[in-house]
Design an enzyme around this catalytic site. Structure first.
Site, mmCIF file in Angstrom:
data_model
loop_
_atom_site.group_PDB
_atom_site.id
_atom_site.type_symbol
_atom_site.label_atom_id
_atom_site.label_comp_id
_atom_site.label_asym_id
_atom_site.label_seq_id
_atom_site.Cartn_x
_atom_site.Cartn_y
_atom_site.Cartn_z
ATOM 1 N N THR A 1 -3.563 -7.248 4.278
ATOM 2 C CA THR A 1 -2.455 -7.913 3.236
ATOM 3 C C THR A 1 -2.218 -9.543 3.395
ATOM 4 O O THR A 1 -2.586 -10.292 2.269
ATOM 5 C CB THR A 1 -1.126 -7.263 3.452
ATOM 6 O OG1 THR A 1 -1.146 -5.937 3.342
ATOM 7 C CG2 THR A 1 -0.224 -7.851 2.242
ATOM 8 N N ASP B 1 4.436 -3.028 3.440
ATOM 9 C CA ASP B 1 3.140 -2.368 3.495
ATOM 10 C C ASP B 1 3.276 -0.961 3.805
ATOM 11 O O ASP B 1 4.247 -0.484 4.671
ATOM 12 C CB ASP B 1 2.412 -2.956 4.710
ATOM 13 C CG ASP B 1 0.885 -2.873 4.357
ATOM 14 O OD1 ASP B 1 0.368 -1.515 4.308
ATOM 15 O OD2 ASP B 1 0.064 -3.618 4.239
ATOM 16 N N HIS C 1 1.838 5.139 9.906
ATOM 17 C CA HIS C 1 0.361 5.774 10.366
ATOM 18 C C HIS C 1 0.510 6.733 11.609
ATOM 19 O O HIS C 1 0.238 7.862 11.658
ATOM 20 C CB HIS C 1 -0.608 4.617 10.713
ATOM 21 C CG HIS C 1 -1.286 4.445 9.376
ATOM 22 N ND1 HIS C 1 -2.062 5.023 8.636
ATOM 23 C CD2 HIS C 1 -1.530 3.339 8.587
ATOM 24 C CE1 HIS C 1 -2.676 4.699 7.535
ATOM 25 N NE2 HIS C 1 -2.173 3.506 7.627
ATOM 26 N N SER D 1 -4.985 -1.234 1.969
ATOM 27 C CA SER D 1 -4.412 -2.470 1.797
ATOM 28 C C SER D 1 -4.821 -3.506 1.624
ATOM 29 O O SER D 1 -4.366 -4.469 1.043
ATOM 30 C CB SER D 1 -3.449 -2.635 3.286
ATOM 31 O OG SER D 1 -2.490 -1.678 3.469
ATOM 32 N N HIS E 1 -2.513 6.880 3.751
ATOM 33 C CA HIS E 1 -1.945 6.411 2.709
ATOM 34 C C HIS E 1 -1.918 7.550 1.422
ATOM 35 O O HIS E 1 -2.726 8.784 1.592
ATOM 36 C CB HIS E 1 -2.688 5.390 2.061
ATOM 37 C CG HIS E 1 -2.793 4.124 3.096
ATOM 38 N ND1 HIS E 1 -3.503 3.058 2.658
ATOM 39 C CD2 HIS E 1 -2.283 3.886 4.317
ATOM 40 C CE1 HIS E 1 -3.232 2.226 3.755
ATOM 41 N NE2 HIS E 1 -2.544 2.609 4.628
ATOM 42 N N ASP F 1 2.294 -2.073 -1.080
ATOM 43 C CA ASP F 1 0.821 -2.074 -1.665
ATOM 44 C C ASP F 1 0.447 -0.433 -1.935
ATOM 45 O O ASP F 1 -0.631 -0.498 -2.321
ATOM 46 C CB ASP F 1 -0.017 -2.599 -0.401
ATOM 47 C CG ASP F 1 0.057 -2.511 0.708
ATOM 48 O OD1 ASP F 1 1.160 -1.462 1.123
ATOM 49 O OD2 ASP F 1 -0.552 -2.905 1.762
ATOM 50 N N HIS F 2 1.322 0.210 -1.355
ATOM 51 C CA HIS F 2 0.662 1.809 -1.287
ATOM 52 C C HIS F 2 1.940 2.560 -0.592
ATOM 53 O O HIS F 2 2.969 1.838 0.013
ATOM 54 C CB HIS F 2 -0.368 2.159 -0.681
ATOM 55 C CG HIS F 2 -0.562 1.761 0.699
ATOM 56 N ND1 HIS F 2 0.017 2.507 1.646
ATOM 57 C CD2 HIS F 2 -1.116 0.605 1.340
ATOM 58 C CE1 HIS F 2 -0.175 2.012 2.968
ATOM 59 N NE2 HIS F 2 -0.910 0.730 2.746
#
EC number: 3.1.3.1
Lengths: 669, 669
Positions: free
Chosen positions: A283, A173, A445, A222, A621, A486-487
Site C-alpha cells: 500500500t 487495509d 490474515h 493489496s 482476501h 483496498d479489499h
C-alpha cells in the site's frame, strides 16, 4: 470487443480451462495491448504503452508451431479520426522489438502433471507518453494475418474547479464494512438499541462503497488494489502501478503515473507516506513506485527516494517528503541492497532520520523526514496500549528485542500533517498524505480478530484526531479526507461466546454450545467493567480514551467467523501474549506438507477444519465491496457505488490535476 | 441513566452473568418502562405504555423475598415542565394492576443445572396513547423506596414539506453487502476490470447503510428488525411492533403503530404487502401486525384483515389492500384457526382471491386482492427459471405437489403496483407497498448460496422493472423507493473453485487444493457459456434476461464461505435437484442429539465442522450493517450511516406523516 460470428464459433470449441491460470492478464487473444481496452486516463497522466504478440507452442491455443507473427503493427488515433502508426502518433522513434519466451499451466491438472505450455513472444514498449485532450482514443494491434486486438481509451474531462488544496487518503487495509460494525460494538455502547457514541467514520458526510476486483481476477491483493486507488488503473496481483507483462521480470513493465506523482509534478506539492506495516509493503509502495513484483522491497525503498531509475525513468523524482513506518530490515545494509545503509543514504539527501516515537515528535516540522520504528511491522494498537508485554517481542530498527518507544497511527499521522502543512505553507503549495492502518489486514490474515478490531478503532481515533487537528491549524476547509479499504476479508460477528462456559466443556461439540445467537447474543460486554452486567446503563470511560473498549477480556465475547481459513481452533478469547498463529505445518507427518492446527494456539478452543488449500496457512482476501468515508471539500464526489479506479479520478478532479498541456513545476526540497 | 456512585458500587459486585439470558429486555433495574429510555416517536404515533416492578425470589438480584413493591408510581411531563401522574397526563383512568410471575436462567450453567430464578411482578398498561408536540418528555417510574427507572422520549419535529406521495419499501431479507458483490459477479461481466453492466441498485442516487441490532441483543431476528424499519422502534427478538413484556404471553404487550398504519389512518392510503415467503412470516407481518411472538401465524393473518382485536385494539383497521405470497397452510381451515377458511373469509370481505400466477394477472386492478400461490414459501428464482424440475416438489395452496403456475417477485410487485396505483388514483390518495425478497435469507440459512444469489438478482431485476413501470404509469416522480435488508448473514466469496479438479481428488485435504485465491480466482465463469474462456470479451445474453448468469454450472465456480455454520460439506457446485439441506440429526448416535453432516448433501465435497451450537442445523444472522439504496423524491434522506429506526422516521418525513393533532381519515374500501 465483440467477436465476429465466425471467430466466436471457434472460441466456443475451446475447453473450459483458463480460470486458475492465465496466459497473460488482459490479453484475451494472442495479441496484447497495455494499457488494455477500456482504460481511463487523467488528462496529461504519464504512462508507458506495450504490445505483445504471443504464439503458444502447444496446448489449446497453439499457433504456427510457436512462431509469433513478426509482421505486427500498432496504430492509434482519436475517435473518428485517422489511425496512425503509434510511434508517429506520440512523436517517438520506433522502439526495438523484444523477443523471448515464457511458460504457463493451462489448469491444475497440467500443473500436477508438470506439463507447462511454452509461449514465444515478440513485444515493443513505448515509454513516457501523455494524452492531453479529453475524449476517446482507438488503439489497434494488427497481427496474424488480419487479427486485431483493439483498445478504446478514454481521457476524462478536465475538472471545472479545484475543490481541495490538500488530500489525506486513509487506507484501512483489508477493512470490510463488517469490521466497522464489530469495532463499533466493541468501542461504543448502546442503551435500548441506540448507540450513545459512534465511530467518527459513522459521521462522514460522504459515504459510498467501491469494488476492489483486479484487472484479471475477482480477488485482488493489496498492490493491485492500491494501484487502482492511486493511479486509476486496475492491475494484476502483485503489480504496483505497472501492468504485468509476460517477461516475468520485475521492472520494464508498462507503468502508469499515480495521482501523488502528478500532484508533485504539476504543483510541486508535498507528499507524505505513513503506514503501520513495513514501509516497503504494497500500500505505501503504491503511492509512487513501479514494479510488477511488490516483493522488490529494496528497489521500492530506493524508488521512494529517487524514482524509477535507468531506461524506464520518466522524469526526475525528488523523493517523498516524509516516510514513517516499520521495516528497518530493508534500510539496513544487506546483500540484497548492495550493502547500502538507506538510513545513511536518506540522511545524505537531507532527511531527518528517527527511530523512536520520541525522535519522531522532536522532528523539525520544516524538514523532510524518514522515521522507521521497528523491523517488520509496527506493533498493534492492542500490544502498544493494552497487552504491552507483547512489546518485548517487537524488534527495534537496530535489531534488538523490546521496541517500546513506538508511535501509533495517530502519532505518525498528526506529525506527518504538521510537517507537510509547515512545508507546504512555506512553499505555497498543498500536500497529499497517504496514511495506512495496515495491520487490520495483517491481523485478519492470522484470524487475530481482537488485534484487527483494535486497528480499526485506532484508525477511527486517528480520523477523529485528524479532523480536530486540521481545524486547529486552519486547514480543515481546504483538505479532502478519504477513508477506504483496498479489499475486504470475509468476516462477521454472529453472536456472543460465554468463554467461561466454553472452557469448562470437555469436547469440541459441547464447547460450541457456549455460543449465543439472536436474543442470546446479548449486549456488548466490552463496554462495561468485567463484573458489571452489560445492561448497565452507565457510560464507562476507557483508559485509552473515547471509542475504545472498557475491557478486552469480558466473560461474554463476540463470536465471530471468517469465510475462508486454514485449520485452526476458536475459543473467542483475546490473545494476551502475542499475535495469533492459527496454523502450522505438521513436522511429524512428512506425507502431508500442508497446514494443520497450531498445537500452541487457542488450546481450549474447538477445532475448525479449513476450507482453503492446505498450503495456505492464513486467511485470504475476499470479494466484498468496501466502504468509502469522505470529509471536507469534494466529499460529495465519493458517494454511491464506485469502482476502485474512480477514487483516483475523483481525487484528481478535486485537486484539478488533469491538464491539457505538459505541466511540470519545480519542486522545492 | 447514570447510577449514583453508591449504587454503582453495588452493581460492580455482581457476577458477570446476564449476557446469554436477560431477566426482561430493556429493564436494567427492577423497574421497567416500555417504550424504554431514548425512544423516538413520530408526532401523533399511537402506542401503549407499560410499567413493571419486578422482585426476583433468589439469585444475584433477589429483592425483598420476591415481593415487588406495590407502592410504585409513574409520572410523565414535557422536558422542564412539571411531572404529573401518567393517567392524568394522558387523560385516562388509572389502569388495573396485573400480578404474575415468571422464571428465567441467569446463565448457561444455571440452565444446565435446571436452576431457574423465579420473579414476581406487578404491572400496569396504558393503551392507545399519542404525543403530538415535538420535543422531549420525561417518564419516571418510582418504586422500592426511592429507586427510579427514568426514560427520556423524543417526539421528532414535523416535516417541513411532503416529498413523496407513494413509497415502495423493498426488503432483501438477510441481504448483506457481500451478497450484492457476489450477485454482481454472477450476473454481470467485467472486461479488464470494468463492469460492462451493473446492478440497478449500483445506480441508486441514494446509498447508505444501517445498523440492525436489537433492543437488547446485538444480533436480531427478522421480526425485531422489520419492526424497527417500519415503526422506528427496536424490539426484542420475535417481537412484531410490540415490546416483549415479562408475561410470556403473545398478546397484550405494549404496541407501537407502524408507518403503514399511520399512512392508512391519516391519509386513507392504499397498503400492499408482497413476499416470497409464507405471508405470515415476520417481515410482511411487521407491516401492520402486533405480537411479541412472531409464530402466531393464524392471528397475524386475521390482523392483516381486521387488526388487533379485543381489549388491545386501538382503532378500526380495515384490511390491507393486497396480500401476495406463500403460506396457504395458514389460510386453510385447521384446529389452530378454529376451522375457518381465511380464503373464504377474505372473499366475504370483498377481496378477489387467487392461487396462481395466471389468476394474479387476471385480477381487476380496482379491487382489493389476496393471492397465495403455495403452501410454505414460493419457489426460488433458480427453481422457477433454471432448474424447474424442482417445482415438482412445490406444493399448491390446495396441497398438491407440482405448483408450477407461480409468480416471481417481479410479477407480484408489478401487479401490486397496478392495483395500488389504480385504487389510489380513484380515491385521490397515495400508496405504500412492502415487497420482500424473502428467500435470500431462507437460502442463506441453509447455505444454498446459488439460490440465495438468484434471489438477490431477482430483487435487482424487480427494482429495475419497478422504476420502468412507475415511469410508464406516471408515478415515478411521486414515488420514493427504498431498498434495504433487515440484517445480514456472514458471507463472502474468497476465490474460485475448479469443480472438475475438486471432485476428482480423493481426500478432503486434496479437494481443498481446487480453490484458487488472489490471481488464481480468475474472472467470472458465469458470464460465458460453459466451454468459453472467461477472458472472452463477448457480451453473451442470459436466457433469463439482463443481469443474470449465462450458466449457473461453470467448471470454475465461486468459492464462498459463511462466518457461522453447522457441520456440512462444500463442493461449490449448484444444487440442481432442490434446495440444500446441509446438516441433519444423526439417528444412529443416540448419545448426541445435535446436527451432523447431512449424508445426502454435497457428497463429493469436503467436510467442514460447524462453529454453531450443535442444536443449530442452519446458519444464523450476523452483525454487519446492511446497505440502503434509495430512488425518487426524498432519496437523499437515506444517505450515510443510519440506525434501523431512522428509516421509519425518514419515510414518515418524506410522506409528512407526523401530525400535531389527531388525524384519522376515512379509508374507502
Amino acid at each position: 470487443m465483440v467477436y465476429s460470428a465466425l471467430l466466436l464459433g471457434s472460441l466456443l470449441a475451446l475447453p473450459a480451462f483458463g480460470q486458475t491460470f492465465r496466459r497473460t492478464a488482459a490479453c484475451p487473444d494472442l495479441g496484447c495491448v497495455f494499457p488494455p481496452d477500456q482504460t481511463d486516463f487523467i488528462a496529461g497522466q504519464t504512462f508507458d504503452l506495450r504490445i505483445e504478440v504471443q504464439a503458444p507452442v502447444n496446448g489449446s491455443e497453439a499457433y504456427n508451431n510457436g512462431t509469433p507473427d513478426s509482421n505486427f503493427s500498432l496504430k492509434i488515433g482519436g475517435q473518428g479520426g485517422e489511425l496512425v502508426d503509434a510511434a508517429q502518433f506520440f512523436g517517438l522513434s520506433d522502439p526495438p522489438v523484444e523477443k523471448y519466451n515464457f511458460t504457463y499451466y493451462e489448469d491444475l491438472f497440467a500443473e500436477d502433471a508438470k506439463a507447462p505450455t511454452p509461449v514465444n513472444v515478440l513485444a515493443k514498449s513505448y515509454r513516457n507518453l501523455q494524452l492531453y485532450n479529453p475524449g476517446t482514443y482507438e488503439v489497434v494491434l494488427s497481427y496474424n494475418n488480419g487479427q486485431h486486438t483493439k483498445a478504446t481509451w478514454t481521457v476524462l474531462p478536465l475538472a471545472e474547479t479545484k475543490k481541495a488544496k490538500n488530500v489525506i487518503f486513509f487506507v484501512g487495509d483489508g477493512m470490510a464494512g463488517s469490521m466497522l460494525s464489530a469495532a463499533r460494538l466493541l468501542g461504543h455502547k448502546t442503551i435500548n438499541g441506540k448507540y450513545q457514541s459512534k465511530l467518527k467514520l459513522d459521521e462522514a458526510p460522504g459515504y459510498g462503497s467501491q469494488m476492489t476486483h483486479s484487472l484479471d481476477s475477482f480477488i485482488t491483493d493489496s498492490a493491485n488494489s492500491a494501484s487502482a486507488l492511486f493511479s486509476g488503473k486496475k492491475m494484476t496481483v502483485n503489480g504496483l502501478n505497472a501492468y504485468t507483462d509476460s517477461t516475468g521480470k520485475p521492472f520494464g513493465d508498462p507503468k502508469v503515473e499515480t495521482i501523488f506523482e502528478m500532484f508533485r509534478r504539476i504543483e510541486g506539492g508535498q507528499i507524505g507516506i505513513v503506514s503501520k506495516a513495513y514501509i516497503a509493503d504494497a500500500t505505501p509502495a503504491a503511492v509512487c513506485t513501479h514494479t510488477s513484483q511488490r516483493s522488490q522491497y529494496n528497489t521500492i525503498i530506493e524508488q521512494y527516494l529517487n524514482g524509477v531509475s535507468g531506461n524506464y525513468s520518466w522524469y526526475p523524482w525528488q523523493g517523498v517528503d516524509l516516510l514513517f513506518g516499520g521495516g528497518a530490515e530493508n534500510f539496513l545494509p544487506s546483500n540484497a541492497n548492495g550493502n547500502v545503509s538507506q538510513f545513511e543514504r536518506w540522511s545524505s539527501y537531507g532527511y531527518q532520520v528517527g527511530y523512536t516515537k520520541t525522535e519522531l515528535e522532536a522532528f523539525d516540522n520544516s524538514q523532510r523526514a524518514l522515521a522507521i520504528f521497528t523491523q517488520g511491522n509496527i506493533s498493534t494498537w492492542l500490544d502498544q496500549n493494552v497487552y504491552t508485554d507483547a512489546l518485548d517481542l517487537a524488534v527495534t530498527p537496530q535489531g534488538k528485542r523490546g521496541a517500546r518507544d513506538q508511535p501509533g497511527l495517530k502519532d505518525m499521522t498528526l506529525k506527518a500533517i504538521d510537517i507537510l502543512h509547515t512545508r507546504a505553507k512555506e512553499r505555497n503549495t498543498g500536500f497529499m498524505l497517504m496514511s495506512e492502518a495496515a495491520l487490520i489486514d495483517k491481523e485478519m490474515h492470522v484470524l487475530d480478530i481482537d488485534r484487527a478490531l483494535g486497528e480499526v478503532l485506532e484508525l477511527d481515533d486517528t480520523v477523529r484526531a485528524t479532523l480536530k487537528h486540521l481545524e486547529e491549524i486552519g486547514e480543515l476547509e481546504d483538505t479532502l479526507i478519504v477513508v477506504t479499504a483496498d479489499h475486504g476479508h470475509g468476516f462477521d460477528v454472529f453472536g456472543s461466546a460465554d468463554t467461561k462456559y466454553l472452557k469448562e466443556q470437555k469436547t469440541d461439540r459441547t464447547k460450541r454450545n457456549a455460543i449465543g445467537t439472536y436474543q442470546n447474543s446479548g449486549l456488548s460486554a466490552y463496554q462495561v467493567p468485567q463484573n458489571v452486567l452489560p445492561t448497565n446503563q452507565t457510560i464507562f470511560k476507557s483508559e485509552q480514551g473515547e471509542g475504545f473498549p472498557i475491557t478486552w477480556d469480558p466473560r461474554y465475547t463476540i463470536a465471530h467467523g471468517m469465510s475462508a481459513f486454514p485449520n485452526h481452533r476458536d475459543d473467542f478469547e483475546v490473545n494476551k501474549d502475542h499475535e495469533r498463529l492459527p496454523a502450522t505445518k505438521n513436522q511429524k507427518n512428512s506425507s502431508d506438507s500442508g497446514y494443520f492446527f497450531n498445537p500452541e494456539d487457542n488450546q481450549r478452543g474447538f477445532e475448525m477444519t479449513g476450507n482453503l488449500g492446505i498450503n495456505d496457512g492464513q486467511g485470504v482476501h475476499s470479494l466484498v465491496d468496501v466502504p468509502i468515508y469522505s470529509f471536507g471539500p469534494g466529499h460529495e464526489l465519493f458517494r454511491g457505488i464506485l469502482n476502485s479506479p474512480d477514487l483516483a479520478f475523483k481525487i484528481a478532479q478535486a485537486l484539478d490535476l488533469g491538464k491539457n498541456s505538459n505541466v511540470t513545476s519545480y519542486y522545492k526540497k
